[in-house]
Design a protein around this motif. Structure first.
Motif, PDB file in Angstrom:
ATOM      1  N   ARG A   1      33.435  44.127  46.929  1.00 15.10           N
ATOM      2  CA  ARG A   1      33.431  42.958  45.919  1.00 15.10           C
ATOM      3  C   ARG A   1      34.316  41.936  46.551  1.00 15.10           C
ATOM      4  O   ARG A   1      35.481  42.498  46.819  1.00 15.10           O
ATOM      5  CB  ARG A   1      33.409  43.401  44.644  1.00 15.10           C
ATOM      6  CG  ARG A   1      32.040  44.213  44.190  1.00 15.10           C
ATOM      7  CD  ARG A   1      31.950  44.017  42.711  1.00 15.10           C
ATOM      8  NE  ARG A   1      32.016  42.938  41.857  1.00 15.10           N
ATOM      9  CZ  ARG A   1      30.852  42.363  41.637  1.00 15.10           C
ATOM     10  NH1 ARG A   1      29.700  42.889  41.924  1.00 15.10           N
ATOM     11  NH2 ARG A   1      30.840  41.129  41.287  1.00 15.10           N
ATOM     12  N   SER A   2      34.261  40.845  46.443  1.00 18.01           N
ATOM     13  CA  SER A   2      35.046  39.662  46.494  1.00 18.01           C
ATOM     14  C   SER A   2      35.619  39.013  45.498  1.00 18.01           C
ATOM     15  O   SER A   2      34.933  38.825  44.408  1.00 18.01           O
ATOM     16  CB  SER A   2      34.307  38.506  47.413  1.00 18.01           C
ATOM     17  OG  SER A   2      35.104  37.778  47.787  1.00 18.01           O
ATOM     18  N   ARG A   3      37.215  38.855  45.405  1.00 18.57           N
ATOM     19  CA  ARG A   3      37.471  38.000  44.223  1.00 18.57           C
ATOM     20  C   ARG A   3      37.313  36.654  44.494  1.00 18.57           C
ATOM     21  O   ARG A   3      37.370  36.002  43.186  1.00 18.57           O
ATOM     22  CB  ARG A   3      38.776  38.410  44.410  1.00 18.57           C
ATOM     23  CG  ARG A   3      39.443  39.824  43.954  1.00 18.57           C
ATOM     24  CD  ARG A   3      41.081  39.875  43.784  1.00 18.57           C
ATOM     25  NE  ARG A   3      41.334  41.295  43.678  1.00 18.57           N
ATOM     26  CZ  ARG A   3      42.129  41.763  44.404  1.00 18.57           C
ATOM     27  NH1 ARG A   3      42.888  41.337  45.097  1.00 18.57           N
ATOM     28  NH2 ARG A   3      42.379  43.074  43.998  1.00 18.57           N
ATOM     29  N   ALA A   4      36.954  36.250  45.325  1.00 23.66           N
ATOM     30  CA  ALA A   4      36.327  34.866  45.733  1.00 23.66           C
ATOM     31  C   ALA A   4      35.486  34.567  44.691  1.00 23.66           C
ATOM     32  O   ALA A   4      35.171  33.163  44.289  1.00 23.66           O
ATOM     33  CB  ALA A   4      35.849  34.338  47.087  1.00 23.66           C
ATOM     34  N   HIS A   5      34.419  35.377  44.284  1.00 25.81           N
ATOM     35  CA  HIS A   5      33.471  35.163  43.325  1.00 25.81           C
ATOM     36  C   HIS A   5      33.995  34.641  41.902  1.00 25.81           C
ATOM     37  O   HIS A   5      33.713  33.741  41.185  1.00 25.81           O
ATOM     38  CB  HIS A   5      32.432  36.360  42.923  1.00 25.81           C
ATOM     39  CG  HIS A   5      31.405  36.079  42.225  1.00 25.81           C
ATOM     40  ND1 HIS A   5      30.008  35.529  42.786  1.00 25.81           N
ATOM     41  CD2 HIS A   5      31.124  35.808  40.863  1.00 25.81           C
ATOM     42  CE1 HIS A   5      29.188  35.281  41.803  1.00 25.81           C
ATOM     43  NE2 HIS A   5      29.800  35.366  40.701  1.00 25.81           N
ATOM     44  N   PHE A   6      35.217  35.382  41.467  1.00 28.06           N
ATOM     45  CA  PHE A   6      35.969  34.992  40.465  1.00 28.06           C
ATOM     46  C   PHE A   6      36.563  33.463  40.525  1.00 28.06           C
ATOM     47  O   PHE A   6      36.668  32.854  39.584  1.00 28.06           O
ATOM     48  CB  PHE A   6      36.910  36.110  40.161  1.00 28.06           C
ATOM     49  CG  PHE A   6      36.408  37.368  39.554  1.00 28.06           C
ATOM     50  CD1 PHE A   6      35.501  37.453  38.357  1.00 28.06           C
ATOM     51  CD2 PHE A   6      36.610  38.444  40.434  1.00 28.06           C
ATOM     52  CE1 PHE A   6      34.932  38.424  38.204  1.00 28.06           C
ATOM     53  CE2 PHE A   6      35.925  39.761  39.971  1.00 28.06           C
ATOM     54  CZ  PHE A   6      35.152  39.660  38.945  1.00 28.06           C
ATOM     55  N   GLY A   7      37.147  33.177  41.794  1.00 26.55           N
ATOM     56  CA  GLY A   7      37.587  31.971  41.938  1.00 26.55           C
ATOM     57  C   GLY A   7      36.690  30.937  41.852  1.00 26.55           C
ATOM     58  O   GLY A   7      36.792  29.998  41.291  1.00 26.55           O
TER      59      GLY A   7
END
Length: 141
Positions: free
Chosen positions: A112-118
Motif C-alpha cells: 500500500r502507498s501512503r501517497a493515497h493519504f496525501g
C-alpha cells in the motif's frame, strides 16, 4: 464584480465535481457487486483523469476571472490555495499513485502507498479552499 461572480459560480461547480467524484463515486464503486480492485482501479483512473482535466479548465477560468475581475484579496488567497493543491496532486501525488496502480493492473501486489493519504488530505484541503472562495465571493457580491 463580474470576476467575483465567476469565481463564485465556477468555484462551486468545481467544488461539487470534486465532492461527487472523490467523496462519493470513488469509495462507492468498490462496494458494487463483483467489482475487483483491478476493475475499480481501472475505472478510477479513467474517472480521475477526466475529473482532473475538467479541474484544470475550471482552475484556469477561476484564475483568469480573479486576475481580470479584481476579486477581493481573501477570495484570491482561497483560489490560489485551491490551485496550488490541484497542482500538488497532479505533479507530485498522482504520478506515484499511477505507478502503483500500473503495477496492480499488471497483476502485481505492491505494498500500500501512503501517497493515497496525501491525495485525500490535499483533496480535503482543496474542498475547504473552494468552499471558502465561493462563500467569500458570494459575500462580496
Amino acid at each position: 464584480m463580474a470576476g467575483t461572480a465567476v469565481v463564485a459560480g465556477v468555484g462551486f461547480l468545481w467544488l461539487g465535481m470534486v465532492l461527487a467524484i472523490s467523496f462519493l463515486e470513488a469509495p462507492l464503486k468498490f462496494r458494487a457487486p463483483d467489482v475487483t480492485v483491478r476493475i475499480g482501479l481501472g475505472i478510477g483512473r479513467i474517472v480521475f483523469r477526466a475529473l482532473n482535466a475538467v479541474e484544470v479548465v475550471l482552475a484556469l477560468v477561476v484564475v483568469v476571472a480573479s486576475l481580470v475581475g479584481g476579486v477581493p484579496g481573501p477570495v484570491l488567497v482561497a483560489v490560489v490555495a485551491a490551485v496550488v493543491l490541484l497542482v500538488l496532486q497532479l505533479v507530485a501525488i498522482r504520478p506515484v499513485l499511477n505507478r502503483r496502480s500500473d503495477r496492480v493492473l499488471a497483476g502485481e501486489t505492491p505494498p500500500r502507498s501512503r501517497a493515497h493519504f496525501g491525495y485525500i488530505a490535499a483533496e480535503v484541503l482543496k474542498v475547504a479552499a473552494l468552499a471558502v472562495a465561493g462563500v467569500l465571493a458570494l459575500a462580496a457580491l
